[in-house]
Design an enzyme around this catalytic site. Structure first.
Site, mmCIF file in Angstrom:
data_model
loop_
_atom_site.group_PDB
_atom_site.id
_atom_site.type_symbol
_atom_site.label_atom_id
_atom_site.label_comp_id
_atom_site.label_asym_id
_atom_site.label_seq_id
_atom_site.Cartn_x
_atom_site.Cartn_y
_atom_site.Cartn_z
ATOM 1 N N LYS A 87 9.200 12.186 -1.341
ATOM 2 C CA LYS A 87 7.901 11.146 -1.734
ATOM 3 C C LYS A 87 7.965 10.685 -2.910
ATOM 4 O O LYS A 87 6.961 10.005 -3.591
ATOM 5 C CB LYS A 87 6.647 12.198 -1.472
ATOM 6 C CG LYS A 87 6.296 12.873 -0.170
ATOM 7 C CD LYS A 87 4.946 13.567 -0.146
ATOM 8 C CE LYS A 87 5.106 14.570 1.146
ATOM 9 N NZ LYS A 87 4.414 13.908 2.177
ATOM 10 N N CYS A 99 -2.275 16.461 8.240
ATOM 11 C CA CYS A 99 -2.292 17.979 7.983
ATOM 12 C C CYS A 99 -3.139 18.334 7.158
ATOM 13 O O CYS A 99 -2.841 19.447 6.257
ATOM 14 C CB CYS A 99 -0.692 18.129 7.439
ATOM 15 S SG CYS A 99 0.764 17.700 8.411
ATOM 16 N N ASP A 115 0.125 21.887 -6.318
ATOM 17 C CA ASP A 115 1.008 21.018 -5.121
ATOM 18 C C ASP A 115 0.860 19.587 -5.545
ATOM 19 O O ASP A 115 0.090 19.097 -5.426
ATOM 20 C CB ASP A 115 0.200 21.358 -3.731
ATOM 21 C CG ASP A 115 0.873 20.489 -2.831
ATOM 22 O OD1 ASP A 115 1.607 19.685 -3.020
ATOM 23 O OD2 ASP A 115 0.463 20.473 -1.463
ATOM 24 N N HIS A 121 -3.247 20.488 1.992
ATOM 25 C CA HIS A 121 -2.407 20.345 3.111
ATOM 26 C C HIS A 121 -2.253 21.533 3.925
ATOM 27 O O HIS A 121 -2.424 22.594 3.264
ATOM 28 C CB HIS A 121 -1.359 19.663 2.467
ATOM 29 C CG HIS A 121 -0.108 19.159 3.454
ATOM 30 N ND1 HIS A 121 0.665 19.936 4.244
ATOM 31 C CD2 HIS A 121 0.121 17.917 3.809
ATOM 32 C CE1 HIS A 121 1.220 19.319 5.004
ATOM 33 N NE2 HIS A 121 1.349 18.022 4.726
ATOM 34 N N GLN A 144 2.005 14.990 -4.024
ATOM 35 C CA GLN A 144 1.272 13.383 -3.749
ATOM 36 C C GLN A 144 1.279 12.685 -5.279
ATOM 37 O O GLN A 144 0.837 11.671 -5.575
ATOM 38 C CB GLN A 144 0.147 13.282 -3.200
ATOM 39 C CG GLN A 144 0.088 13.540 -1.658
ATOM 40 C CD GLN A 144 1.082 12.618 -0.924
ATOM 41 O OE1 GLN A 144 1.153 11.519 -1.376
ATOM 42 N NE2 GLN A 144 1.524 12.839 0.086
#
Ligand code: PLP
Length: 411
Positions: free
Chosen positions: A231, A369, A205, A128, A208
């Protein structure tokens, strides 16, 4: 093997916890397949934020009056609950930020004095922008080199290429746990082990990942792990930076001002202990309360069944999509999360997304993104359907019908 729907999982009960789902868009019931961009909020999260402002709000830390004590307790209780949720060894290893983006910026900024022009920073093709641009800027500041771990055509990291790229100049490896565009679940544990063999820092990261799998930062043994509350069924404007104690200690502060100090004179300042050293200014207490409530909500449902349901939706939708002529699935990794990106040859994703919206189907279209990843696939964007445990098989059927209609209209 395809995952099957479990009759024990009562999706209607779950849906009744999410008031926003109960509405019509353009005269049809809303079908929300944009969960990778942001998830919807259960009633308990909305109520907890409202109750915080109705009953407990004041500024945190240092207050002697009851409201300040209550607000501080609520805020610090959230930190404890997040630490437990990802199995951090200590509460003070949890820094509350605005979200994944701010968490990555914090690390990439605060590590600057430790990086020089001989150093290399590794990221992957599928990052991202939030996990690209902060490292690019670090490289501009320090002269370090940004190197990119390639992916294969399925959208999986090429571990052989990584073993060629990683060397004693590698100072930092930062990669996404689950790709927001491809749905690929990366073998982060293997990458972390390779990074450790050359004493490089690691940042995962998890934007998600946290909503869809159990995260144990001690077992992963990463140095940093980041995610966003919104999220994870929590509010916007709150996120998490987990850092191992010694790694956080080695970083300089990110922002300066109140809360992050122990003593200030006009000549010099002594910084506060962890975690406050990285939380300058009045924090987002209501956001923290809401995030804790989201974690409690997840604790109240059968997450194994919920995740099985999400993957059953993914597998069912994928099989239906593959029947559509001229479709191309972007991201076909073996190990995937409940995200499907696709294109229909010769048709623009935005046009399809607009027609799906007429049928109340909310999908995301565009580059998500991840522009360098779009360049890799030589496309400008995709249509992305991302599923949550509150979605249903019937909703997938409506999306497929709407898609057929869109293709007929546009062809
Ligand atoms: N990383 C990934 C993989 C994401 O999907 C996102 C958001 O879509 C981010 C980082 C940035 O998250 P936020 O905008 O909440 O900071």
């Amino acid at each position: 093997m395809n995952k099957e729907f479990n009759k024990m999982f009562d999706v209607e009960t779950i849906r009744s916890d999410f008031p926003i789902l109960n509405q019509e868009i353009n005269g049809s019931p809303l079908i929300y397949f944009d969960n990778a961009a942001s998830t919807q909020k259960p009633k308990s999260v909305i109520t907890s934020i409202s109750n915080y402002y109705k009953k407990d709000h004041s500024n945190v830390h240092r207050g002697v009056h009851s409201l300040s004590v209550r607000a501080t307790e609520a805020y610090e209780e959230s930190r404890r609950s997040i630490a437990q949720f990802i199995n951090a060894a200590h509460d003070y290893e949890i820094i509350l930020t605005k979200g994944s983006t701010e968490s990555i910026n914090l690390v990439a900024n605060s590590i600057t004095p430790q990086i020089n022009k001989e150093d290399e920073i590794l990221i992957t093709t599928m990052e991202h922008h939030s996990n690209i641009v902060p490292w690019q800027e670090l490289c501009i500041r320090t002269g370090a080199k940004l190197k990119v771990i390639p992916i294969n055509t399925n959208g999986e990291i090429d571990l052989n290429a990584l073993s060629q790229l990683i060397n004693k100049r590698t100072r930092f490896v930062s990669l996404v746990h689950v790709s927001n565009t491809l749905g690929t679940i990366n073998p982060v544990k293997a990458v972390i082990e390779m990074a450790k063999s050359v004493n490089a820092y690691t940042l995962i990261d998890g934007a998600q990942a946290v909503a869809h799998m159990d995260i144990d930062v001690q077992s992963l043994d990463c140095d940093f792990y980041v995610f966003s509350g919104h999220k994870l069924y929590g509010p916007t404007g709150i996120g998490v930076l987990y850092g191992k104690e010694e790694c956080l200690q080695s970083l300089t502060p990110y922002q300066y001002g109140g809360e992050m100090i122990l003593k200030v004179t006009f000549e010099e300042t002594t910084y506060n202990e962890l975690p406050h050293k990285f939380e300058a200014g009045t924090p987002n207490m209501a956001g923290a309360v809401g995030l804790r409530s989201a974690i409690d909500y997840l604790g109240s449902i059968d997450l194994d069944m919920a995740r099985n349901h999400e993957m059953a939706l993914h597998d069912y939708a994928l099989n239906q999509l593959l029947l559509i002529p001229n479709i191309e699935i972007i991201g076909t990794a073996n190990n995937k999360s409940a995200i499907i990106s696709f294109i229909i040859k010769k048709l623009h994703p935005h046009d399809i997304g607009t027609i799906l919206n007429q049928k109340a189907v909310a999908v995301r279209t565009g580059h998500h993104c991840t522009m360098p990843l779009m360049d890799h696939y030589k496309i400008s964007g995709t249509i992305r359907a991302s599923f949550s445990f509150y979605n249903t098989k019937d909703e997938v059927d409506v999306m497929i019908e709407a898609l057929d209609m869109a293709i007929n209209m546009l062809s």
